[in-house]
Motif scaffolding. Structure first.
Motif, short mmCIF file in Angstrom:
data_model
loop_
_atom_site.label_atom_id
_atom_site.label_comp_id
_atom_site.label_asym_id
_atom_site.label_seq_id
_atom_site.Cartn_x
_atom_site.Cartn_y
_atom_site.Cartn_z
N ARG A 192 0.86 -1.19 0.00
CA ARG A 192 0.00 0.00 0.00
C ARG A 192 0.89 1.24 0.00
NH1 ARG A 192 -4.21 0.34 4.94
NH2 ARG A 192 -2.27 0.66 6.06
N LEU A 193 0.52 2.21 -0.82
CA LEU A 193 1.34 3.41 -0.98
C LEU A 193 1.54 4.11 0.39
CD1 LEU A 193 2.48 4.76 -3.60
CD2 LEU A 193 0.73 6.50 -3.28
N GLY A 194 2.77 4.47 0.67
CA GLY A 194 3.05 5.22 1.90
C GLY A 194 3.23 4.34 3.13
N ASP A 195 3.03 3.01 3.00
CA ASP A 195 3.15 2.13 4.16
C ASP A 195 4.61 1.99 4.60
OD1 ASP A 195 0.65 1.50 5.00
OD2 ASP A 195 0.65 -0.58 4.26
N ILE A 196 4.77 1.80 5.90
CA ILE A 196 6.07 1.64 6.53
C ILE A 196 6.35 0.14 6.62
CG2 ILE A 196 7.26 2.00 8.76
CD1 ILE A 196 6.60 4.74 7.70
N THR A 197 7.62 -0.26 6.54
CA THR A 197 7.97 -1.67 6.63
C THR A 197 7.68 -2.22 8.03
OG1 THR A 197 9.72 -1.37 5.01
CG2 THR A 197 9.88 -3.33 6.42
N ALA A 198 8.32 -1.62 9.00
CA ALA A 198 8.21 -2.15 10.37
C ALA A 198 8.38 -1.01 11.35
CB ALA A 198 9.30 -3.20 10.61
N MET A 199 7.55 -1.00 12.39
CA MET A 199 7.78 -0.05 13.47
C MET A 199 7.24 -0.57 14.80
SD MET A 199 5.33 3.11 12.22
CE MET A 199 6.41 4.25 13.05
N TRP A 200 8.06 -0.40 15.82
CA TRP A 200 7.57 -0.67 17.17
C TRP A 200 8.27 0.26 18.13
CZ3 TRP A 200 10.36 -4.36 14.40
CH2 TRP A 200 11.61 -4.73 14.89
N ALA A 201 7.63 0.42 19.29
CA ALA A 201 8.04 1.46 20.24
C ALA A 201 9.12 0.98 21.18
CB ALA A 201 6.84 1.90 21.06
N ASP A 202 9.97 1.89 21.57
CA ASP A 202 10.67 1.75 22.85
C ASP A 202 9.75 2.42 23.86
OD1 ASP A 202 12.14 2.23 25.16
OD2 ASP A 202 14.03 2.34 24.05
N ALA A 203 9.13 1.62 24.71
CA ALA A 203 8.12 2.16 25.63
C ALA A 203 8.69 2.38 27.03
CB ALA A 203 6.92 1.22 25.69
N SER A 204 10.02 2.45 27.12
CA SER A 204 10.61 2.50 28.47
C SER A 204 10.45 3.87 29.14
CB SER A 204 12.08 2.08 28.43
OG SER A 204 12.78 2.85 27.49
N LEU A 205 10.36 4.94 28.36
CA LEU A 205 10.22 6.25 29.00
C LEU A 205 8.88 6.36 29.74
CD1 LEU A 205 11.91 8.87 29.23
CD2 LEU A 205 10.45 9.83 27.43
N ALA A 206 7.83 5.87 29.10
CA ALA A 206 6.51 5.88 29.76
C ALA A 206 6.52 4.99 31.01
CB ALA A 206 5.42 5.43 28.79
N ARG A 207 7.32 3.93 30.93
CA ARG A 207 7.38 3.05 32.10
C ARG A 207 8.06 3.76 33.27
NH1 ARG A 207 9.71 -1.39 29.94
NH2 ARG A 207 11.77 -0.79 30.63
N THR A 208 9.21 4.39 33.00
CA THR A 208 9.95 5.01 34.11
C THR A 208 9.29 6.30 34.59
OG1 THR A 208 11.44 5.99 32.49
CG2 THR A 208 12.20 4.01 33.58
N GLU A 209 8.77 7.11 33.66
CA GLU A 209 8.26 8.43 34.09
C GLU A 209 6.77 8.45 34.39
OE1 GLU A 209 9.66 11.66 31.69
OE2 GLU A 209 11.76 11.03 31.88
N LEU A 210 6.00 7.60 33.72
CA LEU A 210 4.56 7.56 33.99
C LEU A 210 4.20 6.37 34.89
CD1 LEU A 210 3.01 8.23 30.43
CD2 LEU A 210 3.40 9.88 32.26
N GLY A 211 5.13 5.47 35.07
CA GLY A 211 4.83 4.26 35.85
C GLY A 211 3.80 3.41 35.13
#
Ligand code: NAD
Ligand code: WQD
Length: 361
Positions: A306-325
């Motif tokens: 599909r036009l404009g689609d990204i191959t692969a993406m996933w988050a580093d979610a560690s900031l939300a873990r440390t700062e938001l708990g």
């Protein structure tokens, strides 16, 4: 921390009748907040009597939601709502989000999303309300330069207009927080929200045609669509199909509660957090899990990317873990089971209707 954390009482939720908004209102109410919700029903079912989704939210929680049918482009109307209620904080979901439509109608998207945000910020400021949680998106990162994606990853190299509205708003919020330190803002960059509340009473029910993978797959499983088209199996990924970070919408909701807790107790200026699980799942893997937990078969048809689609993406979610708990707790299996429960309990959504793919203006 000692004693009770200062907490916001009345929260204005824009786009509250929508998919993520309605799920988030459940969590806000269950955490003792009072909610005033607004929506113009651009992409949610409802009329002058209100929102069926929010009526279900009231059923789930046993609590009341104050609702206004209101458009962010109608500034006097938004002003009136702030005159009536002492809003302490705004959670701003309201936006148009269809990527294809945004390419065909850029002015509509800039007007609705960017001007809508501007109007809201001005009304907030004139009422002395400076606390904001904004719905941003992983789309601001564009094609990732490295994985997992941290909040420091460059933004702005975006291939679609919808994504650019999110990027421009984030830039606006930066300027605002530098210019006036009364502002206290958290921008949450969601990865791919899926699933539904486990009661099966609320879920995703847009009025515009949807194109996202999970709702489309569920339509195929229900027999309403003949086949799931897989856009590309020649990506540089383990099985050749696109990889995303799918996050259960109730985990996403709890991320907002965590953000509000941080805002109410701290001056952060402007902070940005990824909300994802940190795990990449391919189209093929998601289909496999969906088939397994629902006992359905999804016929697949492989087509070009599909036009404009990204191959692969996933988050580093560690900031939300440390700062938001905050951390996610729901599995891909639960995302599929909960979405399927909603779909089978409500095959026509909240009310029977004719879906249109008409581009509204
Ligand atoms: P949604 O379309 O279900 O909800 C948005 C709601 O805002 C709709 O009910 C719509 O009627 C309302 N709305 C739009 N323009 C408005 C206006 N001018 N005035 C008042 N109401 C208006 O979409 P969602 O999936 O719940 O998304 C919520 C937010 O999260 C959006 O800002 C979206 O861009 C963002 N987001 C969504 C995803 C996703 O994949 N669903 C991913 C990242 C970010
Ligand atoms: C997921 C994967 C598709 C449908 C969009 C927005 C993004 C963000 C999240 C708001 C991809 C594949 C899909 C289908 C398929 N939204 N797919 N057949 O593209 O990651 O992101 O929603 O901010 O801005 O662009 O989500 O659910 O459309 O696609 O093969 O019928 O499923 O190619 O790999 P996407 P999606």
């Amino acid at each position: 921390t000692e004693g009770a954390m200062p907490r916001f009482k009345t929260i204005l939720v824009t786009g509250g009748a929508g998919y993520i908004g309605s799920h988030c209102v459940v969590d806000l109410l269950q955490n003792g907040h009072e909610v005033v919700a607004i929506d113009n029903f651009a992409n949610a079912v409802g009329d002058d009597d209100g929102s069926p989704a929010l009526r279900k939210v009231e059923e789930i929680t046993g609590k009341k939601v104050t609702f206004y049918r209101a458009d962010l482009l109608d500034k006097p109307q938004i002003n009136d709502i702030f005159d009536k209620h002492s809003v302490e904080c705004v959670v701003h979901f309201a936006a148009l989000k269809a990527v294809g439509e945004s390419m065909a109608q850029p002015l509509l998207y800039y007007q609705n999303n960017v001007l809508g945000m501007l109007n809201l910020l001005e009304v907030m400021r004139s009422h002395g309300c400076f606390q904001l949680v904004f719905s941003s998106s992983c789309t601001v990162y564009g094609e990732p330069e490295r994985l997992p994606i941290t909040e420091e990853h460059p933004t702005g190299k975006i291939t679609n207009v919808y994504g650019r509205t999110k990027y421009f708003i984030e830039e606006m919020l930066k300027d605002l927080s530098v210019a006036d330190e009364r502002w206290n803002i958290i921008s949450l960059r969601y990865f791919n929200p899926v699933g539904a509340h486990p009661s099966g009473l609320i879920g995703e029910d847009p009025t515009k045609e949807f194109t996202n993978l999970m709702p489309f797959m569920a339509q195929v499983a229900l027999g309403k669509k003949p086949v799931l088209t897989v856009f590309g199996n020649d990506y540089n990924t383990p099985d050749g199909t696109g990889v995303r970070d799918y996050i259960h919408v109730m985990d996403l909701a709890s991320g907002h509660v965590a953000a509000l807790n941080l805002l109410s107790a701290n001056h952060v200026g402007l902070k940005v957090y990824n909300l994802g699980t940190g795990k990449g799942v391919s189209v093929k893997q998601l289909v496999d899990v969906f088939e397994r937990v629902t006992g359905t078969r999804i016929p697949l048809q492989y087509e070009a990317r599909r036009l404009g689609d990204i191959t692969a993406m996933w988050a580093d979610a560690s900031l939300a873990r440390t700062e938001l708990g905050w951390t996610t707790t729901r599995s891909v299996e639960e995302m599929c089971t909960d979405f399927w429960r909603w779909q089978t309990m409500n095959p026509d959504g909240y009310v029977k209707k004719n879906k249109t793919s008409v581009i509204v203006n």
